[in-house]
Design a protein around this motif. Structure first.
Motif, mmCIF file in Angstrom:
data_model
loop_
_atom_site.group_PDB
_atom_site.id
_atom_site.type_symbol
_atom_site.label_atom_id
_atom_site.label_comp_id
_atom_site.label_asym_id
_atom_site.label_seq_id
_atom_site.Cartn_x
_atom_site.Cartn_y
_atom_site.Cartn_z
ATOM 1 N N GLN A 115 0.832 -1.216 0.000
ATOM 2 C CA GLN A 115 0.000 0.000 0.000
ATOM 3 C C GLN A 115 0.858 1.254 0.000
ATOM 4 O OE1 GLN A 115 -3.362 -0.210 -0.326
ATOM 5 N NE2 GLN A 115 -2.966 -2.414 -0.486
ATOM 6 N N LEU A 116 1.962 1.218 0.745
ATOM 7 C CA LEU A 116 2.881 2.360 0.766
ATOM 8 C C LEU A 116 3.472 2.596 -0.615
ATOM 9 C CD1 LEU A 116 4.301 4.501 2.542
ATOM 10 C CD2 LEU A 116 6.123 2.824 2.929
ATOM 11 N N SER A 117 3.777 1.538 -1.329
ATOM 12 C CA SER A 117 4.310 1.661 -2.688
ATOM 13 C C SER A 117 3.279 2.286 -3.621
ATOM 14 C CB SER A 117 4.740 0.289 -3.215
ATOM 15 O OG SER A 117 5.809 -0.239 -2.460
ATOM 16 N N CYS A 118 2.001 1.937 -3.441
ATOM 17 C CA CYS A 118 0.937 2.549 -4.248
ATOM 18 C C CYS A 118 0.872 4.051 -4.010
ATOM 19 C CB CYS A 118 -0.413 1.920 -3.908
ATOM 20 S SG CYS A 118 -0.599 0.195 -4.398
ATOM 21 N N ILE A 119 0.965 4.451 -2.745
ATOM 22 C CA ILE A 119 0.939 5.877 -2.413
ATOM 23 C C ILE A 119 2.112 6.600 -3.054
ATOM 24 C CG2 ILE A 119 1.169 7.528 -0.509
ATOM 25 C CD1 ILE A 119 -0.345 5.524 1.244
ATOM 26 N N GLU A 120 3.278 5.992 -2.994
ATOM 27 C CA GLU A 120 4.474 6.661 -3.504
ATOM 28 C C GLU A 120 4.461 6.750 -5.026
ATOM 29 O OE1 GLU A 120 7.447 4.391 -1.542
ATOM 30 O OE2 GLU A 120 7.405 5.651 0.247
ATOM 31 N N ILE A 121 3.825 5.795 -5.687
ATOM 32 C CA ILE A 121 3.666 5.893 -7.143
ATOM 33 C C ILE A 121 2.801 7.102 -7.487
ATOM 34 C CG2 ILE A 121 2.563 4.795 -9.140
ATOM 35 C CD1 ILE A 121 3.541 2.122 -8.089
ATOM 36 N N VAL A 122 1.722 7.310 -6.708
ATOM 37 C CA VAL A 122 0.869 8.482 -6.923
ATOM 38 C C VAL A 122 1.662 9.762 -6.679
ATOM 39 C CG1 VAL A 122 -1.192 9.709 -6.143
ATOM 40 C CG2 VAL A 122 -1.215 7.221 -6.307
ATOM 41 N N PHE A 123 2.455 9.799 -5.599
ATOM 42 C CA PHE A 123 3.286 10.951 -5.301
ATOM 43 C C PHE A 123 4.193 11.296 -6.477
ATOM 44 C CE2 PHE A 123 3.195 11.297 -0.471
ATOM 45 C CZ PHE A 123 2.838 12.629 -0.503
ATOM 46 N N CYS A 171 0.714 9.283 6.148
ATOM 47 C CA CYS A 171 0.941 9.523 7.577
ATOM 48 C C CYS A 171 0.261 8.453 8.420
ATOM 49 C CB CYS A 171 0.425 10.908 7.974
ATOM 50 S SG CYS A 171 1.446 12.287 7.403
ATOM 51 N N HIS A 172 -0.983 8.150 8.097
ATOM 52 C CA HIS A 172 -1.731 7.169 8.882
ATOM 53 C C HIS A 172 -1.276 5.739 8.577
ATOM 54 C CE1 HIS A 172 -4.885 9.594 10.919
ATOM 55 N NE2 HIS A 172 -4.466 10.484 10.043
ATOM 56 N N LEU A 173 -0.852 5.496 7.346
ATOM 57 C CA LEU A 173 -0.357 4.159 7.023
ATOM 58 C C LEU A 173 0.952 3.872 7.763
ATOM 59 C CD1 LEU A 173 -0.779 1.584 5.369
ATOM 60 C CD2 LEU A 173 0.537 2.633 3.530
ATOM 61 N N LEU A 174 1.822 4.865 7.882
ATOM 62 C CA LEU A 174 3.059 4.680 8.650
ATOM 63 C C LEU A 174 2.749 4.408 10.119
ATOM 64 C CD1 LEU A 174 5.342 7.449 7.086
ATOM 65 C CD2 LEU A 174 5.535 4.975 6.792
ATOM 66 N N ALA A 175 1.690 5.045 10.640
ATOM 67 C CA ALA A 175 1.264 4.757 12.012
ATOM 68 C C ALA A 175 0.751 3.322 12.131
ATOM 69 C CB ALA A 175 0.189 5.748 12.444
ATOM 70 N N VAL A 176 -0.006 2.874 11.134
ATOM 71 C CA VAL A 176 -0.501 1.492 11.122
ATOM 72 C C VAL A 176 0.672 0.505 11.065
ATOM 73 C CG1 VAL A 176 -1.700 -0.207 9.676
ATOM 74 C CG2 VAL A 176 -2.765 2.002 10.148
ATOM 75 N N MET A 177 1.683 0.821 10.266
ATOM 76 C CA MET A 177 2.853 -0.062 10.154
ATOM 77 C C MET A 177 3.626 -0.112 11.468
ATOM 78 S SD MET A 177 4.063 0.998 6.294
ATOM 79 C CE MET A 177 5.373 -0.223 6.115
ATOM 80 N N GLY A 188 -0.707 12.378 1.046
ATOM 81 C CA GLY A 188 0.123 12.688 2.204
ATOM 82 C C GLY A 188 -0.544 12.279 3.503
ATOM 83 N N CYS A 189 -1.838 12.580 3.633
ATOM 84 C CA CYS A 189 -2.602 12.190 4.818
ATOM 85 C C CYS A 189 -2.665 10.670 4.947
ATOM 86 C CB CYS A 189 -4.007 12.784 4.744
ATOM 87 S SG CYS A 189 -5.107 12.305 6.103
ATOM 88 N N THR A 190 -2.913 9.993 3.841
ATOM 89 C CA THR A 190 -2.987 8.533 3.856
ATOM 90 C C THR A 190 -1.659 7.917 4.272
ATOM 91 O OG1 THR A 190 -4.638 8.603 2.071
ATOM 92 C CG2 THR A 190 -3.557 6.499 2.479
ATOM 93 N N LEU A 226 -7.714 -1.567 8.291
ATOM 94 C CA LEU A 226 -6.761 -0.487 8.554
ATOM 95 C C LEU A 226 -6.380 0.243 7.269
ATOM 96 C CD1 LEU A 226 -4.449 -2.251 11.185
ATOM 97 C CD2 LEU A 226 -6.086 -0.401 11.597
ATOM 98 N N VAL A 227 -6.216 -0.498 6.183
ATOM 99 C CA VAL A 227 -5.873 0.131 4.902
ATOM 100 C C VAL A 227 -7.037 0.970 4.386
ATOM 101 C CG1 VAL A 227 -5.409 -0.337 2.458
ATOM 102 C CG2 VAL A 227 -4.122 -1.541 4.229
ATOM 103 N N ILE A 228 -8.258 0.422 4.462
ATOM 104 C CA ILE A 228 -9.441 1.187 4.038
ATOM 105 C C ILE A 228 -9.597 2.445 4.885
ATOM 106 C CG2 ILE A 228 -11.964 1.139 3.904
ATOM 107 C CD1 ILE A 228 -11.737 -1.842 3.217
ATOM 108 N N TYR A 229 -9.345 2.308 6.187
ATOM 109 C CA TYR A 229 -9.429 3.466 7.088
ATOM 110 C C TYR A 229 -8.444 4.555 6.660
ATOM 111 C CZ TYR A 229 -7.573 6.239 10.912
ATOM 112 O OH TYR A 229 -7.059 7.263 11.660
ATOM 113 N N CYS A 230 -7.205 4.167 6.354
ATOM 114 C CA CYS A 230 -6.177 5.152 5.970
ATOM 115 C C CYS A 230 -6.604 5.925 4.721
ATOM 116 C CB CYS A 230 -4.839 4.458 5.725
ATOM 117 S SG CYS A 230 -4.051 3.803 7.214
ATOM 118 N N TRP A 231 -7.070 5.220 3.693
ATOM 119 C CA TRP A 231 -7.477 5.888 2.454
ATOM 120 C C TRP A 231 -8.750 6.709 2.668
ATOM 121 C CZ3 TRP A 231 -4.674 6.657 -1.723
ATOM 122 C CH2 TRP A 231 -3.608 5.797 -1.995
#
Length: 276
Positions: free
Chosen positions: A26-34, A73-79, A69-71, A105-110
């Motif tokens: 999921q983190l990789s997906c976010i970073e691709i969007v970034f 932040c919360h995903l790193l907290a989940v990890m 960015g918000c997603t 947890l992933v659905i919550y972050c997004w």
């Protein structure tokens, strides 16, 4: 490319079917969007020594940037919570961190990223601009964009600062206390080898968190007075572009499973080339 490879490997390799790699995917997906959102526009600005973008396009870029960015932040907290369970409660880890909790947890972050950022989008769409509308940045960051408006800019800046509490501060506090518990548990391990082995399971995530939050909090929570625009742009470049580029290498180089799979792929590729 490395982020895409991580997504594919986690989806196809049974050795990587674990919560840690699911969240890394999921983190990789976010970073691709970034990277997709920022780098093309940044290269265009550098190549043309400036570029134009519509107000609508700028708002859209700001919104997507804030959501991801918000997603993250919360995903790193989940990890960090995942590492806390794995190290502090190893016997109950698989029971607690089951697939349903991972998905929730992933659905919550997004969902949290989209819903909370929707508040800022509503305000951004009502802004009025009197010109000249020139942003001294390589993308439409929220603060430089707001400074161009001639309507309730201070109120919107205050809103962004208030929203930084649930977006940045609260996840950071959760990460901080998770690692306090982790370090206490690690220090309680009698053997040096055991401490090193246990710490290695969370060192990658801790490295990413340190770089990401260190730069993010410098930009959005530390007063900008005394910092030049060039310094702000360099800090933004660090966490927006360089961090997503280096994160896959950090995780890959520190993960035995990932290194083994990548090594086998490279050997297979070399063997096929030699065979042909």
């Amino acid at each position: 490319m490395i982020n895409s490879m991580i997504i594919v490997l986690v989806s196809t390799r049974q050795q990587l079917y674990s919560p840690m790699y699911f969240f890394l995917q999921q983190l990789s997906c976010i970073e691709i969007v970034f990277l997709t959102l920022i780098i093309p526009n940044m290269l265009r600005v550098i190549w043309l020594e400036g570029a134009t973008i519509s107000i609508t396009g700028c708002i859209a870029q700001t919104y997507i940037y804030c959501v991801t960015g918000c997603t993250e932040c919360h995903l790193l907290a989940v990890m960090s919570y995942d590492r806390y369970l794995a190290i502090c409660h190893p016997l109950r880890y698989t029971t607690i961190m089951n697939i349903k909790l991972q998905q929730f947890l992933v659905i919550y972050c997004w969902a949290f990223g989209f819903l909370l950022t929707q508040i800022t989008l509503n305000f951004l769409c009502q802004l009025q601009f009197c010109g000249p509308n020139v942003i001294d940045h390589f993308f439409c960051d929220s603060m430089p964009f707001i400074e161009l408006t001639c309507s309730y800019a201070h109120a919107l800046q205050l809103l962004f600062f208030i929203l930084s509490v649930p977006i940045i501060v609260i996840p950071f506090i959760l990460i901080f206390f998770s690692y306090i518990c982790v370090f206490i548990t690690i220090l309680g391990i009698s053997s040096t080898t055991g401490r090193k082995k246990t710490f290695s399971t969370c060192s990658s995530h801790l490295t990413v968190v340190t770089v990401f939050y260190g730069t993010l909090m410098t930009i959005y929570l530390v007063p900008a007075s005394g910092r030049s625009l060039t310094v702000n742009k360099c800090i933004s470049l660090l966490y927006i572009v360089l961090t997503p580029l280096f994160n896959p290498f950090i995780y890959s180089l520190r993960s035995k499973e990932m290194k083994a799979i990548i090594g086998n792929l490279l050997k297979t590729k070399d063997y096929s080339k030699n065979s042909t």
